[in-house]
Design an enzyme around this catalytic site. Sequence first.
Site, PDB file in Angstrom:
ATOM      1  N   ASP A 477      58.760 -59.114  91.528  1.00 10.23           N
ATOM      2  CA  ASP A 477      57.699 -58.241  92.043  1.00 10.23           C
ATOM      3  C   ASP A 477      56.329 -58.911  91.889  1.00 10.23           C
ATOM      4  O   ASP A 477      56.173 -59.884  91.139  1.00 10.23           O
ATOM      5  CB  ASP A 477      57.749 -56.917  91.258  1.00 10.23           C
ATOM      6  CG  ASP A 477      57.339 -55.727  92.096  1.00 10.23           C
ATOM      7  OD1 ASP A 477      56.652 -55.912  93.112  1.00 10.23           O
ATOM      8  OD2 ASP A 477      57.695 -54.590  91.702  1.00 10.23           O
ATOM      9  N   ASP A 534      57.806 -50.089  99.983  1.00 13.19           N
ATOM     10  CA  ASP A 534      58.066 -49.089  98.942  1.00 13.19           C
ATOM     11  C   ASP A 534      58.361 -47.729  99.559  1.00 13.19           C
ATOM     12  O   ASP A 534      58.643 -46.780  98.838  1.00 13.19           O
ATOM     13  CB  ASP A 534      56.856 -48.962  98.014  1.00 13.19           C
ATOM     14  CG  ASP A 534      56.938 -49.925  96.840  1.00 13.19           C
ATOM     15  OD1 ASP A 534      57.969 -50.616  96.717  1.00 13.19           O
ATOM     16  OD2 ASP A 534      55.975 -49.987  96.056  1.00 13.19           O
TER      17      ASP A 534
HETATM   18  C1  DGJ Z   1      56.752 -51.915  92.916  1.00 14.29           C
HETATM   19  C2  DGJ Z   1      58.041 -52.087  93.669  1.00 14.29           C
HETATM   20  O1  DGJ Z   1      57.809 -52.211  95.019  1.00 14.29           O
HETATM   21  C3  DGJ Z   1      58.965 -50.925  93.319  1.00 14.29           C
HETATM   22  O2  DGJ Z   1      60.137 -50.994  94.086  1.00 14.29           O
HETATM   23  C4  DGJ Z   1      59.263 -51.004  91.855  1.00 14.29           C
HETATM   24  O3  DGJ Z   1      59.986 -52.164  91.561  1.00 14.29           O
HETATM   25  C5  DGJ Z   1      57.970 -50.957  91.070  1.00 14.29           C
HETATM   26  N1  DGJ Z   1      57.032 -51.935  91.513  1.00 14.29           N
HETATM   27  C6  DGJ Z   1      58.219 -51.159  89.613  1.00 14.29           C
HETATM   28  O4  DGJ Z   1      57.056 -51.195  88.896  1.00 14.29           O
END
Ligand code: DGJ
Length: 730
Positions: A477, A534
């Site tokens: 991430d 997301d």
């Molecule tokens: C942002 C990501 O896009 C989510 O899917 C998740 O992994 C969160 N971060 C976790 O903090």
Amino acid sequence: MTDETIRAWRMDTRDQTLVLVSRDDALPECIYWGAPLPEDEDLETLASAAVMDVTGGMLDASPPLSLSPEARRSFPGQPGMMLRDGGGAIILPTFALRDVTTSDTINEGHPPVAGGGEAPARGGGRGMPGLPPGGTDGDVLRFTCEDARNALTYTATFTAHDDLITARATLTCGHPIHLDWLAAPVLPAPQLADEVIDVSGRWIGEFRLNRTPWTPGIHMRESRTGRSGHEHFPGLILPCRGTTNTQGQAFGLHYGWSGGHRMIAEELPDGRRQVQFGHAAQSETEPGTRFETAKIYLTHSTTGLNGIATAHQRHARDRIVTWPHPDRPRPVHYNCWEAVYFNHDLAELKDIASRAAALGAERFVLDDGWFGRRDDDTTSLGDWVIDPRKYPGGLTPLIDHVKAEGMGFGIWFEPEMVNRDSDLARAHPDWILGPADQIPGRQQFVLNIALPEVREYLYNHIAAVLSAHDVDYVKWDHNRVLPAPDAAQTRGTYALFDRLRADFPHVELESCASGGGRIDFGILKRTARVWLSDSNDALERLRIQHDAALFLPMAVTGSHVGPRQCHTSGRVLDIRFRAWVAAQRHMGFEMDPRELTEDEARVLQEVTAWWKANRGWMCRGDILRLDSADPSVIAEQQLSRDGARFVVFAGEAETSAQIAPRPLRLTGLDAGARYRMHLANRADAVGLSRGDPALKSGDIEVSGQYLMQHGLTLPWAFPQSMWVIEGTRL
Ligand code: DGJ
């Protein structure tokens, strides 16, 4: 006619020809980019034929729109490079062509061209099996140009691949200089074209296509956030007049760099048009003697935007991604983020894992919250040590359980980031990139990963987790922007990726950056999946993944069935719609399975079983975007590589303006062949659908011509629902 010396070269692929010309040994210019030219085309005649007339108010000849347009030649637009010497004075170079290297000369003993071809898809066991053998990779054309006065050498290297052409530029100098801008080889844009399509976006709203009319002057898009960015995906499509998804001519450019880019589409006062792509301006923050652009990926299509899309999809899947397990099917994911967030409880996670496996999941992903004292997002990034409060016996008990349920285990990291409230920041405050008074993002800061000691620390901590556990996937991430664009940061990140990949080749990496904030072919060289957004809202996702298909293949594009009430939109969507939208791409689940009713669990099991039965050919096929006569229908056709089968996903995004569905025209079929059409989810027809379109009650057999000219007549459907129609060639 003048007595200038003309030298000309061509590069050909199945779908395009480039003709490059140098006049009197000046820096070459591209004088033709388009559909393949006949083999016997006389290139020197083309070079003379392409010379523009001049009239009043113009110079006595048109300054060349070369591979790097030169300000010193009075070029009336943006130059291809902007340089300053060590003291800050502007350098205006003028290059002369010194050497041309072609595949033939390479074969005759020149050293191999650095950065030339992508690695071959097969042979190293890295490509997806079952695809036709790779073809023409490796035809290379490299121009080396010098500016002796300024001790500069510029090279432009073109490489032909099956589906597209790549190009990159390098610049070296005998002494350190500042680089403000360096464009990858610059190309002319089409004239019979009224608009450009570029890509903007935002968190939970990635891949928004913008159509901007060509007008005199500059259309610029620049990602200055140190990531390829939600806001500015580094791609541009140049449709010619009248082009749709399925017909017409178009050109595509994609810049494969994850650190932010600048794109310029400019119409000059004389009517010529140029396109430039490079790293974001001034992202080389230190003086240097060697600079290099990323690769630009060039596509051309006479089959509408789909020709561009499939060239990108195939190249990314077959030439860029290294598949850790090419012979294994893409596993159905379960990700626990939207089920538990930071509240990790071993017993609960085991229960969730068992339920996910029963639904059909094949990989369990432990997301954020397992390390340091990470109970919320204010703390612990950088402390990559298992939290003993949550996991007193380490991760092994959870992993053993996941394995016993028949799933692989994946885990989340955010390597480049640090919270001030962390042991790492307390020990090494100097490792934080940027000024002390910078604005935090999600309470976090970026580590200066250009420093070898930072990479060493991260490598050791990540490698320790991967070595000690049976992990087959990492979600990587990147949840905040950089304080300022910095190419060294991206190179450092790539180096860390590359070292981990070399030492843990069986671990699949996924690129996530608050969803789709870091998606490009540079990151896909190091990862095999992208977390597209997301947003697990199927309605949003339907649109996002439709538009992302212009660049991304099915096999890399993660798509999860979210909670009944979506956490990022509040929308409540039926499980059928949620499941089928996820089944369009690399499928997964990301809700708390304890919320599912019996009916929801059954639907999810059935759609997942359908996906498993079809993923083999879908992962190797093409996504073709359909031209829908009804703007409320977002539809695509996934076609197998041999054309023997396909599936149409017709998403009813909103209520149609007209009362009955319009026929949906298919594409890419054999007009003379017959196809059996089967409505896979005909049981989803609702009571308000009272008529009797044939597909509702049984299969039909019709010609490709009928399907492409008239189209499928589908039953009436609720908004926010999906028809899934399977086609088989008879
Ligand atoms: C942002 C990501 O896009 C989510 O899917 C998740 O992994 C969160 N971060 C976790 O903090």
